[in-house]
Design a protein around this motif. Structure first.
Motif, short mmCIF file in Angstrom:
data_model
loop_
_atom_site.label_atom_id
_atom_site.label_comp_id
_atom_site.label_asym_id
_atom_site.label_seq_id
_atom_site.Cartn_x
_atom_site.Cartn_y
_atom_site.Cartn_z
N GLU A 142 49.61 47.16 90.01
CA GLU A 142 48.94 46.73 88.94
C GLU A 142 48.81 48.20 87.99
N PRO A 143 48.95 48.14 86.71
CA PRO A 143 48.97 49.21 85.76
C PRO A 143 47.31 50.02 86.02
N VAL A 144 47.28 51.22 86.13
CA VAL A 144 46.01 51.76 86.18
C VAL A 144 45.51 52.31 84.86
N LYS A 145 44.61 51.91 84.25
CA LYS A 145 44.23 52.23 83.01
C LYS A 145 43.12 53.45 82.96
N GLY A 146 43.29 54.33 82.06
CA GLY A 146 42.06 55.47 81.85
C GLY A 146 42.32 56.52 82.96
N SER A 147 43.40 56.33 83.73
CA SER A 147 43.84 57.64 84.84
C SER A 147 44.15 58.95 83.83
N ILE A 168 47.39 67.51 80.11
CA ILE A 168 47.14 66.28 80.54
C ILE A 168 47.44 65.28 79.45
N GLY A 169 47.69 63.88 79.91
CA GLY A 169 47.53 62.76 79.17
C GLY A 169 46.68 61.80 79.71
N ARG A 170 46.53 60.45 79.06
CA ARG A 170 45.75 59.61 79.91
C ARG A 170 46.43 58.16 79.75
N THR A 171 46.30 57.19 80.76
CA THR A 171 47.12 56.10 80.76
C THR A 171 46.39 55.13 79.83
N ASP A 172 47.30 54.15 79.28
CA ASP A 172 46.68 53.05 78.50
C ASP A 172 46.73 51.91 79.20
N GLY A 173 46.37 50.76 78.75
CA GLY A 173 46.29 49.25 79.37
C GLY A 173 47.70 48.97 80.19
N SER A 174 48.73 49.73 80.01
CA SER A 174 50.00 49.23 80.61
C SER A 174 50.21 50.35 81.78
N GLY A 175 49.38 51.23 81.75
CA GLY A 175 49.55 52.26 82.88
C GLY A 175 50.45 53.55 82.32
N ARG A 607 55.07 39.75 84.75
CA ARG A 607 54.00 39.74 83.75
C ARG A 607 52.95 38.81 83.89
N SER A 608 53.22 37.72 84.21
CA SER A 608 52.16 36.62 84.62
C SER A 608 51.29 37.02 85.69
N MET A 609 51.43 37.80 86.57
CA MET A 609 50.95 38.30 87.38
C MET A 609 49.94 39.42 87.26
N VAL A 610 50.28 40.25 86.40
CA VAL A 610 49.59 41.39 85.96
C VAL A 610 48.08 41.14 85.34
N LYS A 611 47.05 41.65 86.06
CA LYS A 611 45.80 41.14 85.39
C LYS A 611 45.43 42.30 84.46
N GLN A 612 45.87 43.68 84.43
CA GLN A 612 45.35 44.48 83.55
C GLN A 612 46.24 44.39 82.39
N LYS A 613 45.90 43.82 81.43
CA LYS A 613 46.74 43.33 80.16
C LYS A 613 46.74 44.58 79.32
N GLU A 614 47.83 44.79 78.54
CA GLU A 614 48.06 45.98 77.68
C GLU A 614 47.19 45.59 76.55
N GLU A 615 46.53 46.75 76.17
CA GLU A 615 45.78 46.67 74.84
C GLU A 615 46.64 46.07 73.50
#
Length: 644
Positions: A142-147, A168-175, A607-615
């Motif tokens: 799963e993509p990790v958002k906000g890491s 540093i950078g920060r991950t978005d909704g797609s990781g 993509r149909s299984m990914v719960k953390q959807k892209e913003e």
């Protein structure tokens, strides 16, 4: 003259719909102090001026300042100005980047400015290199958002735990992440969900990802194709666009939470009068020692541990103790001290039920009164009471029987309380052949099953109807309650109604590990699993439908996915997904190749299984074109935008 001038202007300008054109022009930077890309900067107050009033959405999450700031900066929006006051001291000869992402819009129409990064340097040069990639959850991709994702020029393993990140950078909704303003050199890269905002790994419960690879940022000229569409179906032109590509741009960090090694008591409770529960952070080889302070604890408990051995349930055997509201014990257990060593700890604990004995007794008397009234009404009508007397209690099991069972499955029966005895002779299984019923072999076992769960196994034959019949009192609880007679019918499906699947595994590099392949539904729930033998996993009696495949490289062969441990340089066990859905049809044998290296990890999970959807990225609206189309008037975007 005035009328003539108005007529001339109206003839020269485009037709304008009632109400005027919409403002679709995004805000733009008209000035900054220090100016953008300034060098030798010493001021910690930064101001960016825009062409119109603007809004900044959720600065805490969307604005990333690099190098990371230990003391949070103050970011204010004041009309057409964004003011940033840095609290940390400025580092010498360092490029600073303030990445606003797409969080800036104009105040009236919410036209997004697009990705905007403000850059300056405290030295003589601006560092311009970038790296990018993805952070995924190691267990399910799963993509990790906000890491946070950070670089270290100190290549030692200890840097991650002793020093704050350099860039540093920060991950978005797609990781996805991007780290800008990097100077040439060699770096280690890490990801961290930083719970205490110190920009380093300081707590074992923080989610982290690491790589042993040393990365060297670089750049190269590259091209991409830009497709220009006439409409949704027709292409006007395809143009090659030249750009500078920064590499590496495909970094993939697999993040995990390390196992808790510190042992401590989480909580104690008495959720029901007949049981006491003790929760620990980690399991132990030994059970806590109980010494009763206000009751006799000899043979007072039946002890039950959870599957992970971190939760212990003490079932009270004696009804007198169940009815006693306060049970005080002296509990001695092991815990981790400040030096990381296991030491003995003794606490005095009072276990209180949520509902007192007095209230329970009052409710019981009310239930008896209601039952007697209902029974009296039934008798007047010449009927027997529909419910048993409240004092008559039976043991009620939960029976898990599918409506159509496949030949490789079994029946499971579970109870809410522990059992004292099971009479296996009282359990009968009958199979129907033609129109007659015949006794079939059956056995019951609780081996390797959760507490209070039993498996009833029979010789299930395809297309056969069965009847499971259990005599009264076959199961007896520790409180003397017994089961009533049970009769459960079931039918085993025919072979031709199922599918089979054979999965060839390719690309696993660990020769000593076993590979577990799971068939999953679109919600990510495991439907079936198989341990691959000779690089092939076999699935039988599959209910027809669409499935997805996941492979777990079980390095320690314990039958489950295990997390990693940074302190011993141990990555989490590898997980891979087959990117395509597998359609299984009835009465078919299906074969598929699962090449785990066919796609990079960040492109594997369907993509149909990914719960953390892209913003949803803020996009410029095109309301004027739509309006002009509806009103059938001429429209030129550039001319309209000049009006604003």
């Amino acid at each position: 003259m005035f009328l003539v001038s108005v007529l001339l202007v109206s003839c020269a300008r485009m037709g304008q719909p009632d109400g005027g054109w919409y403002d679709e022009v995004p805000p733009r930077v008209v000035g900054a102090n220090p100016v953008e890309r300034a060098t030798d900067v010493s001021s910690k107050r930064l101001e960016i001026r825009f062409s119109e009033f603007i809004k900044l959405e959720n600065a805490t999450e969307n604005v990333v300042i690099c190098p990371p700031q230990i003391e949070q900066p103050e970011i204010k929006t004041m009309g057409k100005v964004i003011r940033i006051d840095l609290k940390d001291s400025l580092k010498a000869n360092t490029t600073y980047t303030i990445d606003f992402s797409d969080a800036i819009t104009d105040n009236n129409e919410n036209n997004p400015m697009g990705n905007f990064t403000y850059v300056f340097s405290t030295g003589k040069e601006i560092d311009t290199l970038e790296v990018s990639g993805y952070v995924l959850n190691a267990e399910d991709l799963e993509p990790v958002k906000g890491s946070l994702v950070g670089l270290y020029d100190n290549l030692a393993d200890s840097a991650f735990t002793t020093q704050p990140m350099l860039r540093i950078g920060r991950t978005d909704g797609s990781g996805h992440f991007r780290i800008r303003g990097i100077r040439p050199g060699s770096y280690r890269i890490f990801s961290l969900v930083d719970s205490d905002n110190d920009f380093k790994l300081s707590q074992r419960g923080e989610r982290l990802g690491f790589s042993k690879d040393v990365i060297t940022p670089s750049f190269m000229p590259d091209t991409y194709r830009d497709t220009i569409w006439v409409d949704s179906l027709h292409i006007s032109d395809i143009k090659e666009q030249h750009y500078i590509r920064f590499t590496p741009d495909d970094i993939c960090l697999l993040s995990f939470v390390q196992k808790q090694t510190e042992r401590y008591l989480i909580k104690t409770e008495r959720p029901e009068p007949d049981r006491m529960k003790v929760y620990f952070s980690t399991p132990s080889d030994s059970l806590p020692l109980f010494r009763a302070l206000n009751f006799d604890d000899k043979d007072a408990f039946l002890v039950e541990t959870s599957a992970k051995a971190d939760t212990i349930t003490y079932w009270l055997r004696d009804t007198t103790l169940i009815n006693q509201d306060s049970l005080r014990v002296e509990m001695t257990y092991t815990m981790t001290d400040s030096l990381g060593a296991l030491v003995a700890q003794t606490d005095t604990i009072e276990f209180l039920p949520k509902v007192s004995y007095e209230k329970r007794q009052k409710k019981h008397l009310d239930d008896i009164e209601k039952w007697e009234k209902a029974a009296e009404k039934a008798r007047k009508k010449g009927k027997e009471p529909s419910k048993p007397h409240p004092d008559v209690k039976f043991l009620t099991p939960k029976i898990d029987v599918p409506s159509k069972m496949s030949p490789d499955k079994n029946i499971y029966i579970s109870f809410d309380v522990p059992l004292e005895s099971v009479d296996t002779a009282a359990i009968h299984l009958y199979s129907k052949i033609d129109t007659l019923w015949y006794r079939s072999p059956v056995e019951i076992t609780s081996r390797n099953l959760p507490p209070r769960t039993y498996m009833i196994r029979g010789e299930w034959r395809s297309g056969t109807e069965y009847s499971l019949e259990i005599d009264s009192a076959a199961f007896r609880s520790i409180y003397g309650h017994v089961t009533q007679p049970i009769k459960q019918g079931l039918k085993v499906g025919e072979d031709k109604t199922y599918a089979s699947l054979f999965v060839a595994i390719k690309g696993i590099k660990n020769d000593t590990a076993q590979v577990i392949v799971e068939m999953m539904d679109k919600n990510g729930s495991c439907v079936m699993r198989s341990v691959a033998k000779r690089d092939t996993a076999e699935f039988y009696y599959i209910t027809p439908g669409e499935y997805y495949l996941r492979a777990i490289v079980d390095a320690n062969k314990n039958g489950q996915w295990d997390t990693g441990d940074y302190s011993i340089d141990l990555q989490a066990e590898d997980v891979y997904y087959h990117p395509d859905a597998i359609e299984c049809k009835a009465n078919w044998d299906h074969t598929t190749l699962f090449d785990v290296n066919r796609h990079p990890r960040y492109l594997q999970k369907p993509r149909s299984m990914v719960k953390q959807k892209e913003e949803k990225k803020q996009k410029r609206k095109d309301r004027n074109a739509e309006r002009a189309k509806q009103l059938k008037i001429p429209y030129n975007r550039d001319e309209v935008n000049k009006m604003f």
